[in-house]
Design a protein around this motif. Structure first.
Motif, PDB file in Angstrom:
ATOM      1  N   ALA A 130      42.823  43.084  49.657  1.00  0.00           N
ATOM      2  CA  ALA A 130      41.408  43.508  49.330  1.00  0.00           C
ATOM      3  C   ALA A 130      41.423  44.463  47.946  1.00  0.00           C
ATOM      4  O   ALA A 130      40.575  44.342  47.076  1.00  0.00           O
ATOM      5  N   GLU A 131      42.444  45.242  47.975  1.00  0.00           N
ATOM      6  CA  GLU A 131      42.550  46.397  46.839  1.00  0.00           C
ATOM      7  C   GLU A 131      42.979  45.685  45.603  1.00  0.00           C
ATOM      8  O   GLU A 131      42.695  45.722  44.548  1.00  0.00           O
ATOM      9  N   GLU A 132      43.871  44.633  45.948  1.00  0.00           N
ATOM     10  CA  GLU A 132      44.391  43.849  44.754  1.00  0.00           C
ATOM     11  C   GLU A 132      43.572  43.249  43.957  1.00  0.00           C
ATOM     12  O   GLU A 132      43.323  42.941  42.709  1.00  0.00           O
ATOM     13  N   ARG A 133      42.545  42.488  44.951  1.00  0.00           N
ATOM     14  CA  ARG A 133      41.453  41.877  44.370  1.00  0.00           C
ATOM     15  C   ARG A 133      40.251  42.615  43.477  1.00  0.00           C
ATOM     16  O   ARG A 133      39.851  42.174  42.666  1.00  0.00           O
ATOM     17  N   GLY A 134      40.268  43.864  43.994  1.00  0.00           N
ATOM     18  CA  GLY A 134      39.157  44.759  43.541  1.00  0.00           C
ATOM     19  C   GLY A 134      39.784  45.231  42.407  1.00  0.00           C
ATOM     20  O   GLY A 134      39.022  45.183  40.966  1.00  0.00           O
ATOM     21  N   LEU A 135      41.167  45.506  42.125  1.00  0.00           N
ATOM     22  CA  LEU A 135      41.600  46.030  40.743  1.00  0.00           C
ATOM     23  C   LEU A 135      41.577  44.882  39.841  1.00  0.00           C
ATOM     24  O   LEU A 135      41.288  44.961  38.600  1.00  0.00           O
ATOM     25  N   ALA A 136      41.914  43.695  40.121  1.00  0.00           N
ATOM     26  CA  ALA A 136      41.972  42.561  39.257  1.00  0.00           C
ATOM     27  C   ALA A 136      40.477  42.288  38.629  1.00  0.00           C
ATOM     28  O   ALA A 136      40.322  41.968  37.518  1.00  0.00           O
ATOM     29  N   ALA A 137      39.407  42.596  39.554  1.00  0.00           N
ATOM     30  CA  ALA A 137      38.205  42.409  38.936  1.00  0.00           C
ATOM     31  C   ALA A 137      37.737  43.569  37.909  1.00  0.00           C
ATOM     32  O   ALA A 137      37.025  43.090  36.739  1.00  0.00           O
ATOM     33  N   LEU A 138      38.311  44.862  38.171  1.00  0.00           N
ATOM     34  CA  LEU A 138      38.067  45.789  37.395  1.00  0.00           C
ATOM     35  C   LEU A 138      38.579  45.598  36.149  1.00  0.00           C
ATOM     36  O   LEU A 138      38.228  45.884  34.742  1.00  0.00           O
ATOM     37  N   VAL A 139      39.910  45.066  36.066  1.00  0.00           N
ATOM     38  CA  VAL A 139      40.754  44.893  34.840  1.00  0.00           C
ATOM     39  C   VAL A 139      40.077  43.888  33.828  1.00  0.00           C
ATOM     40  O   VAL A 139      39.895  43.806  32.597  1.00  0.00           O
ATOM     41  N   THR A 140      39.608  42.592  34.518  1.00  0.00           N
ATOM     42  CA  THR A 140      39.103  41.641  34.098  1.00  0.00           C
ATOM     43  C   THR A 140      37.544  41.975  33.188  1.00  0.00           C
ATOM     44  O   THR A 140      37.318  41.769  32.095  1.00  0.00           O
ATOM     45  N   ALA A 141      36.946  43.046  34.063  1.00  0.00           N
ATOM     46  CA  ALA A 141      35.687  43.374  33.420  1.00  0.00           C
ATOM     47  C   ALA A 141      36.007  44.308  32.356  1.00  0.00           C
ATOM     48  O   ALA A 141      35.049  44.395  31.255  1.00  0.00           O
ATOM     49  N   HIS A 142      36.950  45.073  32.132  1.00  0.00           N
ATOM     50  CA  HIS A 142      37.155  45.941  31.280  1.00  0.00           C
ATOM     51  C   HIS A 142      37.750  45.341  29.917  1.00  0.00           C
ATOM     52  O   HIS A 142      37.293  45.529  28.732  1.00  0.00           O
TER      53      HIS A 142
END
Length: 629
Positions: free
Chosen positions: A472-484
């Motif tokens: 779950a944490e890795e999916r959340g981080l991947a979304a943040l990196v993609t958005a940035h």
């Protein structure tokens, strides 16, 4: 004339004197001698000194039996002329007048009551010690009872007193010259001192483990001599649970396993190194969690895995802590090192074992978890810490907090270590990116704060993220990196996931500096690792990270994103500043090595197992960059 002070051997014809000391359980120590020798004050002083050296002490004042306390000189027991004058002298000299039936009954009553009182005191001492060394200290012993009543050797009361004497590990006989006691008002109470000292000499030859002290010396000198003798006796006592001829057994328990790639955090790695260092001198067993149960041996260390990982993270940790007391009852051990497992922390393990238990608190998180989840884990921690007499923390801030929660505990600050690296002067101040290295936990590691600060600073260096976490944490981080990175021709934030040892080393060498935006930290082992490569560390000024002060770190007020962004941009654009800070970081990291850290645990284990009565050594406060304030 002063009595001879050299120890007298026990009578070889006396079967009781030939018995070995009964040293299992609590050590019984008596301070003997006539009342005028100051034995009561010496017993009180010894109690204070022994407690200061880490022993549990129960002091038992002996004021005679119930009959004596109610009526100090019972008329039916007292003979004519007693306790002073010619009548007392005639009674001592006449065997027919000595040891009347009433007096023998009085002696038997006192002996039985004394035996019951020391048994209760021993139980209290063991309960308070919780597996540690305990001492029951009496200001009179069976020797004084035998001298007082001067019973025939074959009497029932004399036999009870002598059986009690066999249970004592040490009797301290305070000797003075016959001319000293009358000056202290003793003769009017008890009769001629020369007669009493003749009795003490006679009985001390027939009782075991008698040590004579020079009572004419200064009270402090007498106490020092007595203290040394007691501590020597404690050290010489064999451990009841250790088999003869075998090394002491040390058990280390930790939920995470350093060999498991999914949970190779700093705490697991540190405990793994401690276990390997302890294995040099002790038999070591590591109790950890696994997906399936079983045991095995690796590098001379036995590993026992409890099958709790299949239930998930938090449930597995809770089950692991619940099973530990039962495991402690099945594995025979001399010392247990328990690494606390947040968020539930302690398992109340000292209540399940009589052996010493050292709690290893590698990072206090209950308050942070309360702010995040609003679950009062800190209540469990506050209650549990009071059960531990020995606790190890990794930084001074946690040490101060634990001392407030558990004032009776011996709290040691043992910082984590790092491998030593030679500084490459040509690489200081260089670097192609700023580096975040650690567990992926967006809230706890402050990754949202890091992204916001990076947006505000817009530095010329990329941000590289290294680490793994839950799915779950890795999916959340991947979304943040993609958005940035959306809409940018080239990604500015890159997440590379897991890095093995070799890749980790290359990334540290190629980085310009480390960023640590954590909301909560335990010690910051990643920061120490970066410092060993000569890399500055930018972090929030958290209490647990203040060991880095003056060591090439850059601290900003906690959670001030604007200040964090400003210092980030300053470090990214000033190679000379990074060079100066990097050199200081590399020098500071030399003060924390794995050898020094594991050596601290090894010394603690030897102190608890080899010399349980030795005093805790004070920690050195304030040495260059590493402080314990």
């Amino acid at each position: 004339m002063t009595l001879p002070r050299s120890p007298l051997p026990a009578d070889p014809r006396d079967p009781l004197a030939a018995r070995p000391p009964a040293v299992r359980g609590t050590l019984l120590v008596a301070v003997s001698g006539p009342d005028g020798t100051g034995r009561s004050s010496l017993a009180g002083r010894l109690g204070v000194l022994l407690r200061a050296r880490g022993l549990t002490v129960v002091t038992l004042r002996r004021h005679g039996c119930l009959l004596c306390r109610k009526r100090p000189v019972p008329p039916r027991v007292r003979d004519a002329g007693e306790p002073g004058g010619d009548g007392w002298t005639r009674r001592v000299a006449d065997p027919k007048r000595r040891g009347s039936r009433l007096r023998r009954a009085h002696a038997f009553l006192e002996a039985v009551e004394f035996a019951v009182r020391i048994a209760v005191a021993g139980l209290r001492a063991r309960t308070r010690a919780r597996g540690g060394e305990s001492v029951v200290l009496t200001d009179a012993g069976p020797l004084d009872g035998l001298v007082r009543f001067d019973l025939p050797a074959g009497s029932a009361a004399g036999s009870v007193f002598r059986r009690i004497a066999d249970r004592y590990g040490l009797t301290l006989l305070v000797e003075t010259g016959p001319g000293i006691l009358p000056g202290r008002g003793w003769e009017e109470i008890a009769g001629p001192p020369t007669v009493w000292w003749a009795r003490y000499r006679s009985w001390s030859r027939r009782l075991p483990r008698i040590t004579r002290l020079d009572g004419e010396r200064a009270p402090s000198s007498v106490a020092a001599q007595a203290l040394d003798r007691i501590l020597d006796t404690v050290r010489e006592r064999p451990r009841s649970e250790a088999a003869p001829g075998t090394r002491p057994h040390v058990v280390v328990s930790i939920y995470d396993d350093a060999e498991n790639p999914a949970c190779r955090d700093g705490g697991a790695m540190a405990v793994g190194k401690v276990a390997r260092r302890l294995a040099e001198d002790f038999r070591v067993t590591v109790v950890t969690a696994g997906r399936s149960g079983g045991s095995g041996e690796r590098n001379g260390i036995r590993y026992v895995r409890l099958p709790v990982r299949r239930t998930g993270g938090r449930v597995g940790r809770l089950l692991f802590l619940a099973l530990l007391p039962f495991v402690a009852r099945r594995i025979r051990h001399d010392l247990w090192l328990e690494s606390f497992s947040p968020p539930f922390s302690t398992s109340l393990l000292p209540l399940a074992t009589r052996a010493p238990v050292v709690g290893i608190d590698q990072g206090r998180r209950p308050e942070a978890l309360w702010r995040r989840y609003h679950v009062p884990f800190f209540l469990v921690e506050r209650l549990g810490l009071r059960c531990y007499r020995h606790i190890v923390v990794t930084n001074a801030a946690d040490g101060s907090a634990v001392r407030r929660l558990s004032p009776r505990a011996d709290v040691q600050v043992i910082a984590n270590g790092v491998e030593h690296h030679l500084l490459d002067e040509t690489r200081l101040g260089t670097g192609r990116f700023m580096l975040f290295l650690g567990r992926i936990d967006a809230w706890g590691q402050g990754l949202d704060l890091l992204f916001e600060a990076y947006e505000r600073a817009a530095p010329p260096l990329k941000l590289l993220l290294v680490g793994t976490g839950t799915p779950a944490e890795e999916r959340g981080l991947a979304a943040l990196v993609t958005a940035h990175n959306r809409g940018r021709p080239e990604p500015r934030i890159v997440w590379v996931g897991h890095a093995d040892e070799e890749r980790r080393r290359r990334l540290l060498l190629d980085s310009a500096f480390l960023v640590m935006p954590s909301r909560h930290e335990t010690f910051g082992l990643v920061a120490l690792e970066g410092m060993s490569y000569g890399r500055p560390v930018l972090h929030f000024d958290l209490p647990a990270l203040r060991w880095m002060r003056g060591g090439g770190d850059v601290a900003v007020p906690p959670f001030d994103v604007t200040a964090f962004a400003a210092r980030m941009n300053e470090l990214a654009t000033d190679p000379e500043l990074r060079r100066r800070l990097g050199r200081r970081s590399g020098i500071a990291a030399r003060h924390c090595t794995w050898d020094q850290m594991t050596g601290g645990y090894l010394a603690l284990a030897h102190r608890l197992l080899d010399t349980p009565g030795s005093a805790p050594q004070p920690r050195k406060r304030g040495s260059s960059w590493l402080t314990t304030r």
